[in-house]
Design a protein around this motif. Structure first.
Motif, PDB file in Angstrom:
ATOM      1  N   GLU A 199       0.821  -1.208   0.000  1.00 17.73           N
ATOM      2  CA  GLU A 199       0.000   0.000   0.000  1.00 17.73           C
ATOM      3  C   GLU A 199       0.858   1.261   0.000  1.00 17.73           C
ATOM      4  O   GLU A 199       0.577   2.219  -0.740  1.00 17.73           O
ATOM      5  CB  GLU A 199      -0.933   0.015   1.219  1.00 17.73           C
ATOM      6  CG  GLU A 199      -1.997  -1.056   1.213  1.00 17.73           C
ATOM      7  CD  GLU A 199      -1.517  -2.355   1.850  1.00 17.73           C
ATOM      8  OE1 GLU A 199      -0.279  -2.490   2.057  1.00 17.73           O
ATOM      9  OE2 GLU A 199      -2.353  -3.228   2.124  1.00 17.73           O
ATOM     10  N   LEU A 200       1.932   1.258   0.809  1.00 15.04           N
ATOM     11  CA  LEU A 200       2.804   2.425   0.883  1.00 15.04           C
ATOM     12  C   LEU A 200       3.583   2.622  -0.416  1.00 15.04           C
ATOM     13  O   LEU A 200       3.805   3.753  -0.861  1.00 15.04           O
ATOM     14  CB  LEU A 200       3.766   2.294   2.064  1.00 15.04           C
ATOM     15  CG  LEU A 200       3.159   2.492   3.460  1.00 15.04           C
ATOM     16  CD1 LEU A 200       4.203   2.257   4.529  1.00 15.04           C
ATOM     17  CD2 LEU A 200       2.570   3.897   3.594  1.00 15.04           C
ATOM     18  N   LEU A 234      -1.444  10.367   5.632  1.00 13.40           N
ATOM     19  CA  LEU A 234      -1.627   8.928   5.786  1.00 13.40           C
ATOM     20  C   LEU A 234      -2.299   8.605   7.115  1.00 13.40           C
ATOM     21  O   LEU A 234      -2.096   9.311   8.109  1.00 13.40           O
ATOM     22  CB  LEU A 234      -0.262   8.226   5.721  1.00 13.40           C
ATOM     23  CG  LEU A 234       0.424   8.238   4.344  1.00 13.40           C
ATOM     24  CD1 LEU A 234       1.807   7.602   4.439  1.00 13.40           C
ATOM     25  CD2 LEU A 234      -0.414   7.507   3.312  1.00 13.40           C
ATOM     26  N   PRO A 235      -3.093   7.520   7.182  1.00 10.68           N
ATOM     27  CA  PRO A 235      -3.333   6.521   6.130  1.00 10.68           C
ATOM     28  C   PRO A 235      -4.548   6.837   5.257  1.00 10.68           C
ATOM     29  O   PRO A 235      -5.024   5.981   4.532  1.00 10.68           O
ATOM     30  CB  PRO A 235      -3.602   5.255   6.949  1.00 10.68           C
ATOM     31  CG  PRO A 235      -4.334   5.765   8.153  1.00 10.68           C
ATOM     32  CD  PRO A 235      -3.710   7.112   8.458  1.00 10.68           C
ATOM     33  N   THR A 291      -9.193   4.727   3.444  1.00  8.20           N
ATOM     34  CA  THR A 291      -7.769   4.648   3.761  1.00  8.20           C
ATOM     35  C   THR A 291      -7.039   3.885   2.652  1.00  8.20           C
ATOM     36  O   THR A 291      -7.673   3.265   1.791  1.00  8.20           O
ATOM     37  CB  THR A 291      -7.534   3.933   5.102  1.00  8.20           C
ATOM     38  OG1 THR A 291      -7.943   2.556   4.975  1.00  8.20           O
ATOM     39  CG2 THR A 291      -8.333   4.596   6.211  1.00  8.20           C
ATOM     40  N   GLU A 344      -5.441   1.216   3.019  1.00  7.48           N
ATOM     41  CA  GLU A 344      -5.682  -0.219   3.196  1.00  7.48           C
ATOM     42  C   GLU A 344      -7.056  -0.621   2.690  1.00  7.48           C
ATOM     43  O   GLU A 344      -7.208  -1.637   1.994  1.00  7.48           O
ATOM     44  CB  GLU A 344      -5.546  -0.611   4.681  1.00  7.48           C
ATOM     45  CG  GLU A 344      -4.135  -0.564   5.231  1.00  7.48           C
ATOM     46  CD  GLU A 344      -3.728   0.833   5.671  1.00  7.48           C
ATOM     47  OE1 GLU A 344      -4.600   1.751   5.633  1.00  7.48           O
ATOM     48  OE2 GLU A 344      -2.548   1.034   6.019  1.00  7.48           O
TER      49      GLU A 344
END
Length: 343
Positions: free
Chosen positions: A4-5, A288-289, A297, A299
């Protein structure tokens, strides 16, 4: 680093590159309009010489941003697609008008002035609309109507945060474009145009910096969660401010042994881009997130891991193919003195 990052970092890099390149591009169109009757300085010729090959390349990155968002974070596209329907449609309309006028501005005799004016004004409105995506994602401007999300456009356009972001976009457009055009004029051996664009950069630099401070202050009341997170990146912001100071003062440095002109615009451009990069990093990390606060988000919106890996490889291959083209473009239009110094 999680998938994700990696995905959000790549997407944010696209946003940063486009924001800098587009600011220079839009600002160049504006200066071309402003100095159209200032023939003795050839400032408009310099602006058009830069603008002619660059605007097509700039639009590549906005395509990468949209594709990256849809592919990497499909869970965010419904919310963003819904709330950005009106401003997004206006942006696309203005981009289409501006692109069409840039194509025909040099070939339709008798309408060059009108086409240049429309191009310059639309190039001023587009960055102000584009940056409004940021306060929307900070929360407070999305409401629910009959179970559906909708943008509170009136609240956004009258909020301190929305107005601060729009003012920052316009001032940054003026500042970045005047800086690069000053460097461009110097390499092109156009001292009168250089003095004009250097003056514009000197005037717009502090304006852009203080509007940025007002923008951060506006977050305290309208996005306190982001303001608190941003204070945690204070060291990065201080280094960013130092880069601005170095870049801005470079406009008064001696021009070198072979130049009688005051200032080092190339150093100024590099330092100011570094400043924007550091500030962008601090803002992105503080955000973030969340992609859209408080529900979406990185995620919750992320695609399937297998899809991510396939897309990531595709992007790497794509950039491996595009990079030689970008290098060739830079050498041909940005460093070739025969092109820069043409009549």
């Amino acid at each position: 680093m999680s998938n994700e990052l990696i995905a959000i970092a790549m997407l944010w890099l696209f946003v940063f590159v486009y924001s800098v390149a587009a600011s220079i591009d839009f600002g160049t169109g504006f200066w071309s309009m402003i100095y159209r009757n200032h023939e003795q300085s050839r400032a408009t010729n310099i602006a058009n010489r830069y603008l002619s090959p660059s605007w097509e390349v700039t639009n590549v990155f906005i395509v990468l941003i949209v594709i990256g968002l849809v592919c990497f974070f499909p869970g965010a596209t419904f919310t963003l697609g819904t709330v950005l329907l009106i401003p997004g449609s206006l942006i696309l309309l203005l981009l289409s008008i501006r692109s069409a006028f840039l194509v025909y501005s040099h070939s339709v005799e008798g309408y060059e002035k009108q086409l240049t004016i429309v191009s310059g004004i639309s190039g001023l409105l587009i960055p102000a609309l584009l940056i409004l995506v940021l306060p929307i994602t900070q929360g407070g401007f999305i409401g629910m109507e009959k179970g559906h999300e909708e943008l509170l456009l009136g609240k956004l356009l009258t909020s301190v945060s929305g107005l601060s972001f729009a003012a920052f976009a316009i001032s940054s457009t003026f500042f970045l474009s005047s800086l690069l055009l000053a460097d461009y004029s110097r390499v092109a051996n156009e001292p009168e145009a250089y003095q004009l664009y250097r003056r514009d950069a000197i005037l717009n630099g502090p304006l852009s910096f203080f509007i940025a401070l007002a923008l951060v202050a506006s977050m305290k009341g309208e996005a306190p969660w982001l303001y608190t997170n941003l204070l945690g990146e204070l060291n990065v912001l201080l280094v960013s401010a130092a880069a601005f100071f170095i870049g801005y003062t470079a406009l008064w440095w001696p021009g070198g042994p072979r130049s009688k002109l005051l200032g080092r615009p190339r150093i100024a451009v590099v330092c100011i881009v570094i400043q924007y990069l550091l500030a962008s990093y601090a803002y992105g990390k503080a955000h973030l997130p969340y992609i859209v606060y408080p529900h979406v988000t990185i995620e919750s919106a992320f695609t399937h891991p297998n899809t991510f890996r396939a897309l990531f490889v595709s992007y790497i291959v794509g950039f491996a193919l595009l990079t030689p083209g970008f290098i060739f473009f830079w050498r041909m239009f940005m460093k070739d003195k025969r092109y820069l110094r043409q009549s």
